[in-house]
Design an enzyme around this catalytic site. Structure first.
Site, PDB file in Angstrom:
ATOM      1  N   ALA A  81      32.211  37.884  57.601  1.00 53.27           N
ATOM      2  CA  ALA A  81      32.276  36.816  58.612  1.00 53.27           C
ATOM      3  C   ALA A  81      33.669  36.181  58.661  1.00 53.27           C
ATOM      4  O   ALA A  81      34.225  35.935  59.736  1.00 53.27           O
ATOM      5  CB  ALA A  81      31.228  35.755  58.320  1.00 53.27           C
TER       6      ALA A  81
ATOM      7  N   GLU B  66      41.108  43.051  54.442  1.00 49.04           N
ATOM      8  CA  GLU B  66      42.294  43.138  55.318  1.00 49.04           C
ATOM      9  C   GLU B  66      42.065  44.183  56.415  1.00 49.04           C
ATOM     10  O   GLU B  66      42.471  43.987  57.563  1.00 49.04           O
ATOM     11  CB  GLU B  66      43.551  43.498  54.508  1.00 49.04           C
TER      12      GLU B  66
ATOM     13  N   ASP C 281      36.481  37.498  57.802  1.00 49.25           N
ATOM     14  CA  ASP C 281      37.461  38.452  58.345  1.00 49.25           C
ATOM     15  C   ASP C 281      37.363  38.492  59.871  1.00 49.25           C
ATOM     16  O   ASP C 281      38.374  38.552  60.572  1.00 49.25           O
ATOM     17  CB  ASP C 281      37.216  39.854  57.783  1.00 49.25           C
TER      18      ASP C 281
ATOM     19  N   ARG D 251      38.527  36.007  45.536  1.00 53.67           N
ATOM     20  CA  ARG D 251      37.315  36.630  45.003  1.00 53.67           C
ATOM     21  C   ARG D 251      37.260  36.250  43.533  1.00 53.67           C
ATOM     22  O   ARG D 251      38.141  36.628  42.756  1.00 53.67           O
ATOM     23  CB  ARG D 251      37.365  38.158  45.166  1.00 53.67           C
TER      24      ARG D 251
ATOM     25  N   ARG E 162      36.467  49.396  41.129  1.00 51.26           N
ATOM     26  CA  ARG E 162      37.784  49.530  41.745  1.00 51.26           C
ATOM     27  C   ARG E 162      38.928  49.457  40.747  1.00 51.26           C
ATOM     28  O   ARG E 162      40.050  49.806  41.108  1.00 51.26           O
ATOM     29  CB  ARG E 162      37.952  48.472  42.847  1.00 51.26           C
TER      30      ARG E 162
ATOM     31  N   ASN F  36      41.590  33.910  50.590  1.00 52.88           N
ATOM     32  CA  ASN F  36      40.529  34.911  50.362  1.00 52.88           C
ATOM     33  C   ASN F  36      40.228  35.176  48.879  1.00 52.88           C
ATOM     34  O   ASN F  36      40.219  36.338  48.440  1.00 52.88           O
ATOM     35  CB  ASN F  36      40.998  36.211  51.047  1.00 52.88           C
TER      36      ASN F  36
HETATM   37  O1  KDG Z   1      35.425  40.150  53.306  1.00 53.50           O
HETATM   38  C1  KDG Z   1      34.327  40.878  53.012  1.00 53.50           C
HETATM   39  C2  KDG Z   1      34.820  41.635  51.847  1.00 53.50           C
HETATM   40  O2  KDG Z   1      34.828  40.798  50.722  1.00 53.50           O
HETATM   41  C3  KDG Z   1      34.185  42.815  51.390  1.00 53.50           C
HETATM   42  O3  KDG Z   1      33.348  43.457  52.262  1.00 53.50           O
HETATM   43  C4  KDG Z   1      34.952  43.647  50.447  1.00 53.50           C
HETATM   44  O4  KDG Z   1      37.300  43.468  50.650  1.00 53.50           O
HETATM   45  C5  KDG Z   1      36.324  43.248  49.986  1.00 53.50           C
HETATM   46  C6  KDG Z   1      36.476  42.598  48.669  1.00 53.50           C
HETATM   47  O5  KDG Z   1      37.528  42.848  48.061  1.00 53.50           O
HETATM   48  O6  KDG Z   1      35.620  41.833  48.238  1.00 53.50           O
END
Ligand code: KDG
Length: 321
Positions: free
Chosen positions: A257, A35, A259, A168, A106, A166
């Site tokens: 990329a 973000e 972002d 992950r 994290r 987004n």
């Molecule tokens: O968008 C690139 C990001 O994934 C990265 O650099 C780190 O924000 C991030 C994540 O949570 O993966």
């Protein structure tokens, strides 16, 4: 136009060599977070920007605040929390050549303890656009509630809300939980950004158009943008489809990329450019960012975007310097 972003910013430790981390000896330290990358990208493209996050009372927290403020992002609302600033390591080119993996440190970070009560109400004053991505509500229950509160206040104040799914996989490995976590945000978005990987995670095995149709069933968004990497990008309006192919470039570091795409697409669109032109600028920014290391460092300004596009359009003979 004033844009507000909300999410975790981390210190990124990016190896100077490719291969498994157990054999990597040297890392470069950078600042990144999806973000924040988008917000810095929009700042470089001339937007007024504000970022809300929480960092630890530590050296990495100071580093993050200083990087954001050096990019003309308003940092006065950043909370200094009780826990540590998150860190992540990048693993490049292994086990899949050309691809990147990340290892997060994290869980339990200062930002993961952010609650709705940490949101200063005056942060919304003068804001026209709120940007959040699917990473933020996936970080913890309190981050989910805080993200939800951000969107509710934005909606009460008629602030446009842009959401990038987004996903992950390390945060949302399970399809059902991913959909449950993101549903509220997908539903409330005025502009919804996503990627082929995210769609495949949520609706595995279907054609792209069908996946978008399923996503549309959840959302009130006027525009759904799909980032397709090497294949370019598409925007689906209710009755129109736009598609712009990608620029062919050498990939040095694929992180950031998407972002960069978001920043340039949104900056173009909210500056009054047409949707297909905005997709072109988004593709160009993504291509520029994969050509250099770092998420934030290579984010382009308008002049750099124009220069890149003009070279790609057969300007090889032009003088760059
Ligand atoms: O968008 C690139 C990001 O994934 C990265 O650099 C780190 O924000 C991030 C994540 O949570 O993966």
């Amino acid at each position: 136009m004033r844009v507000l972003g909300f999410g975790e910013v981390m210190v990124q430790l990016n190896p100077t060599s490719k291969g498994p981390l157990r054999h990597v000896n040297l890392f470069e330290k950078r600042v990144a977070g999806s973000e924040a990358n988008v917000i810095v990208g929009m700042s470089r493209l001339g937007f007024e920007t504000v970022f809300l996050t929480s960092v630890g009372d530590d050296e990495f927290g100071k580093c993050i605040t200083s990087v954001l403020s050096s990019e003309r992002v308003e940092t006065k609302y950043i909370k200094v929390g009780k826990s540590f600033t998150a860190v992540y390591f990048v693993q490049r080119g292994f086990p899949v050549p050309g691809k990147t993996d990340v290892f997060y440190y994290r869980r339990g970070s200062a930002f993961s303890q952010f609650t709705p009560d940490d949101i200063a109400q005056d942060i919304f004053d003068g804001i026209d656009l709120l940007f959040i991505s699917g990473i933020t509500p996936a970080l913890s229950e309190s981050c989910y509630s805080a993200s939800k509160r951000m969107v509710e206040v934005a909606k009460e104040r008629n602030i446009k809300f842009v959401f990038d799914t987004n996903i992950r996989k390390k945060l949302l490995p399970d399809k059902e939980i991913a959909i449950k976590t993101l549903e509220f945000f997908i539903q409330k978005a005025d502009i919804l950004l996503t990627g082929m990987g995210d769609l495949e995670h949520m609706f595995p095995g279907f054609e792209l158009d069908t996946q978008v149709k399923y996503l549309r069933e959840f959302t009130q968004a006027d525009i759904v943008v799909v980032k397709m990497g090497q294949e370019g990008s598409r925007a689906y309006e209710r009755n129109n489809l736009y598609e712009v192919s990608s620029f062919k470039v050498e990939v040095v570091d694929e992180l950031g990329a998407g972002d960069a795409f978001d920043a340039a697409f949104l900056a173009s669109f909210f500056s009054g450019r047409a949707i297909n032109e905005s997709l072109l600028y988004g593709n160009a920014a993504g291509a520029i960012v994969v050509g250099a290391i770092g998420d934030i460092e290579p984010l382009p300004n308008w002049k750099e975007l124009e220069m890149f596009i003009s070279f790609q359009k057969g300007g090889e003979g032009k003088l760059l310097r």
